[in-house]
Scaffold this motif. Structure first.
Motif, mmCIF file in Angstrom:
data_model
loop_
_atom_site.group_PDB
_atom_site.id
_atom_site.type_symbol
_atom_site.label_atom_id
_atom_site.label_comp_id
_atom_site.label_asym_id
_atom_site.label_seq_id
_atom_site.Cartn_x
_atom_site.Cartn_y
_atom_site.Cartn_z
ATOM 1 N N VAL A 41 -12.798 -22.838 -1.035
ATOM 2 C CA VAL A 41 -12.780 -22.863 -2.508
ATOM 3 C C VAL A 41 -14.117 -22.439 -3.116
ATOM 4 O O VAL A 41 -14.315 -22.582 -4.322
ATOM 5 N N GLY A 42 -15.017 -21.913 -2.305
ATOM 6 C CA GLY A 42 -16.357 -21.588 -2.771
ATOM 7 C C GLY A 42 -16.426 -20.483 -3.802
ATOM 8 O O GLY A 42 -17.469 -20.310 -4.452
ATOM 9 N N ASP A 43 -15.339 -19.726 -3.981
ATOM 10 C CA ASP A 43 -15.362 -18.682 -5.006
ATOM 11 C C ASP A 43 -15.225 -19.256 -6.410
ATOM 12 O O ASP A 43 -15.408 -18.532 -7.393
ATOM 13 N N TYR A 44 -14.927 -20.545 -6.511
ATOM 14 C CA TYR A 44 -14.922 -21.229 -7.805
ATOM 15 C C TYR A 44 -16.278 -21.905 -7.949
ATOM 16 O O TYR A 44 -16.566 -22.902 -7.306
ATOM 17 N N SER A 45 -17.117 -21.351 -8.805
ATOM 18 C CA SER A 45 -18.525 -21.755 -8.848
ATOM 19 C C SER A 45 -18.717 -23.228 -9.184
ATOM 20 O O SER A 45 -19.626 -23.875 -8.655
ATOM 21 N N ALA A 46 -17.885 -23.783 -10.058
ATOM 22 C CA ALA A 46 -18.039 -25.188 -10.430
ATOM 23 C C ALA A 46 -17.822 -26.104 -9.226
ATOM 24 O O ALA A 46 -18.587 -27.050 -8.985
ATOM 25 N N ILE A 70 -9.965 -31.708 -5.267
ATOM 26 C CA ILE A 70 -10.544 -30.371 -5.107
ATOM 27 C C ILE A 70 -9.452 -29.317 -5.111
ATOM 28 O O ILE A 70 -9.548 -28.292 -5.798
ATOM 29 N N LEU A 71 -8.403 -29.552 -4.343
ATOM 30 C CA LEU A 71 -7.309 -28.593 -4.257
ATOM 31 C C LEU A 71 -6.622 -28.415 -5.603
ATOM 32 O O LEU A 71 -6.315 -27.296 -6.021
ATOM 33 N N GLU A 72 -6.369 -29.522 -6.294
ATOM 34 C CA GLU A 72 -5.715 -29.461 -7.595
ATOM 35 C C GLU A 72 -6.568 -28.709 -8.608
ATOM 36 O O GLU A 72 -6.060 -27.877 -9.376
ATOM 37 N N THR A 73 -7.865 -28.998 -8.598
ATOM 38 C CA THR A 73 -8.775 -28.325 -9.525
ATOM 39 C C THR A 73 -8.818 -26.830 -9.253
ATOM 40 O O THR A 73 -8.801 -26.006 -10.178
ATOM 41 N N TYR A 74 -8.867 -26.448 -7.982
ATOM 42 C CA TYR A 74 -8.901 -25.027 -7.624
ATOM 43 C C TYR A 74 -7.626 -24.320 -8.073
ATOM 44 O O TYR A 74 -7.669 -23.198 -8.585
ATOM 45 N N LEU A 75 -6.482 -24.981 -7.925
ATOM 46 C CA LEU A 75 -5.216 -24.359 -8.298
ATOM 47 C C LEU A 75 -5.086 -24.189 -9.805
ATOM 48 O O LEU A 75 -4.412 -23.260 -10.272
ATOM 49 N N ARG A 76 -5.706 -25.070 -10.567
ATOM 50 C CA ARG A 76 -5.704 -24.877 -12.024
ATOM 51 C C ARG A 76 -6.520 -23.638 -12.397
ATOM 52 O O ARG A 76 -6.217 -22.957 -13.378
ATOM 53 N N TRP A 77 -7.553 -23.362 -11.606
ATOM 54 C CA TRP A 77 -8.389 -22.185 -11.856
ATOM 55 C C TRP A 77 -7.764 -20.914 -11.283
ATOM 56 O O TRP A 77 -7.843 -19.853 -11.871
ATOM 57 N N LYS A 78 -7.122 -21.058 -10.116
ATOM 58 C CA LYS A 78 -6.538 -19.911 -9.431
ATOM 59 C C LYS A 78 -5.145 -20.280 -8.928
ATOM 60 O O LYS A 78 -4.949 -20.623 -7.757
ATOM 61 N N THR A 84 -7.358 -17.416 5.588
ATOM 62 C CA THR A 84 -8.159 -16.587 6.488
ATOM 63 C C THR A 84 -9.647 -16.760 6.224
ATOM 64 O O THR A 84 -10.454 -16.576 7.134
ATOM 65 N N THR A 85 -10.021 -17.101 4.981
ATOM 66 C CA THR A 85 -11.439 -17.349 4.701
ATOM 67 C C THR A 85 -11.929 -18.589 5.429
ATOM 68 O O THR A 85 -13.075 -18.660 5.864
ATOM 69 N N LEU A 86 -11.029 -19.566 5.570
ATOM 70 C CA LEU A 86 -11.379 -20.784 6.299
ATOM 71 C C LEU A 86 -11.503 -20.490 7.791
ATOM 72 O O LEU A 86 -12.450 -20.933 8.445
ATOM 73 N N LEU A 87 -10.570 -19.731 8.328
ATOM 74 C CA LEU A 87 -10.612 -19.397 9.750
ATOM 75 C C LEU A 87 -11.792 -18.490 10.072
ATOM 76 O O LEU A 87 -12.384 -18.590 11.161
ATOM 77 N N ALA A 88 -12.159 -17.617 9.141
ATOM 78 C CA ALA A 88 -13.292 -16.720 9.369
ATOM 79 C C ALA A 88 -14.617 -17.474 9.451
ATOM 80 O O ALA A 88 -15.556 -17.012 10.094
ATOM 81 N N ALA A 89 -14.669 -18.631 8.803
ATOM 82 C CA ALA A 89 -15.895 -19.445 8.809
ATOM 83 C C ALA A 89 -15.882 -20.494 9.913
ATOM 84 O O ALA A 89 -16.731 -21.380 9.927
ATOM 85 N N TRP A 90 -14.926 -20.363 10.833
ATOM 86 C CA TRP A 90 -14.765 -21.378 11.886
ATOM 87 C C TRP A 90 -16.072 -21.575 12.649
ATOM 88 O O TRP A 90 -16.719 -20.591 13.033
ATOM 89 N N PRO A 91 -16.497 -22.820 12.858
ATOM 90 C CA PRO A 91 -17.768 -23.051 13.556
ATOM 91 C C PRO A 91 -17.736 -22.540 14.989
ATOM 92 O O PRO A 91 -16.693 -22.582 15.657
#
Length: 223
Positions: free
Chosen positions: A175-180, A198-206, A213-220
């Protein structure tokens, strides 16, 4: 932005750790319980309680079957159906959903653990905490605490870490593309207890939802 308390439920989860569904199907009875205990790890994913932690009149659905109504009991290895001294038992690979009262349990396959990238995908029976078409949130009860588990429409399933730094890293990838939200995560205002908010807030924005895939790409990296 998010204010107030996060989601904190008295949630219980049944899980099978480090054991793919195909392998599970070949194990029965005490062998399954023994394997679960042998594969326990520092986060308690191998917990295998013998007692039933949720029981009552409910509904259940097995793989490829219709919903049925009976007395149902759920624990970390199996469900038991029917009353009497010898109820019918089913292991988690055979179970799809169980509803007892207001609690819904769903089998989630191929769960990846952010905090243990080297671990094999895990089969769990998770208690549903929150759901939208774009993502589902379950909770996993382990020795370390309640771990949030996300499942996306493409069936990608990720168990998020509880450690603040690791949780921030995972959620910033999602969710890092939502600056707030990114600011609140980086400054430590949000932790795993706020996942639903967090999820609810992000969905209101997007409203279009998330890109797993962004989560999987950042996999540790495996340490």
């Amino acid at each position: 932005m998010i204010t107030g308390r996060g989601l904190r439920g008295g949630c219980v989860l049944a899980l099978l750790a480090g054991l793919p569904a195909a392998a599970l199907a070949q194990n029965v009875g005490g062998a399954v319980v023994g394997l679960l205990r042998a594969t326990s790890d520092k986060e308690g994913w191998g917990t295998a309680n013998d007692f039933y932690f949720r029981r009552g009149k409910g509904r259940y659905q097995l793989a490829g079957a219709e919903w049925q109504t009976d007395r149902v009991a759920v624990n970390n290895v199996q469900i038991a159906v029917g009353g009497g001294r010898e109820p019918q038992t089913y292991y988690l690979n055979d179970v799809r959903q169980v509803v007892i009262g207001a609690d819904s349990f769903v089998t989630v396959f191929d769960v990846r653990r952010w905090s243990q990238p080297q671990a094999a995908p895990t089969l769990v029976l998770g208690k549903r905490a929150w759901r939208r078409p774009q993502v589902e949130l379950f909770t996993v009860n382990t020795f370390a605490g309640e771990i949030p588990l996300l499942r996306f429409p493409d069936q990608t399933a990720v168990a998020l870490p509880l450690k603040q730094k690791d949780y921030q890293q995972a959620m910033l990838a999602l969710v890092g593309d939502y600056s707030a939200l990114a600011t609140q995560l980086r400054t430590g205002q949000l932790d795993a207890s706020h996942t639903a908010q967090i999820l609810e807030t992000y969905l209101r924005w997007k409203p279009a939802g998330f890109n797993p895939t962004t989560l999987l790409a950042a996999w540790p990296a495996v340490k």
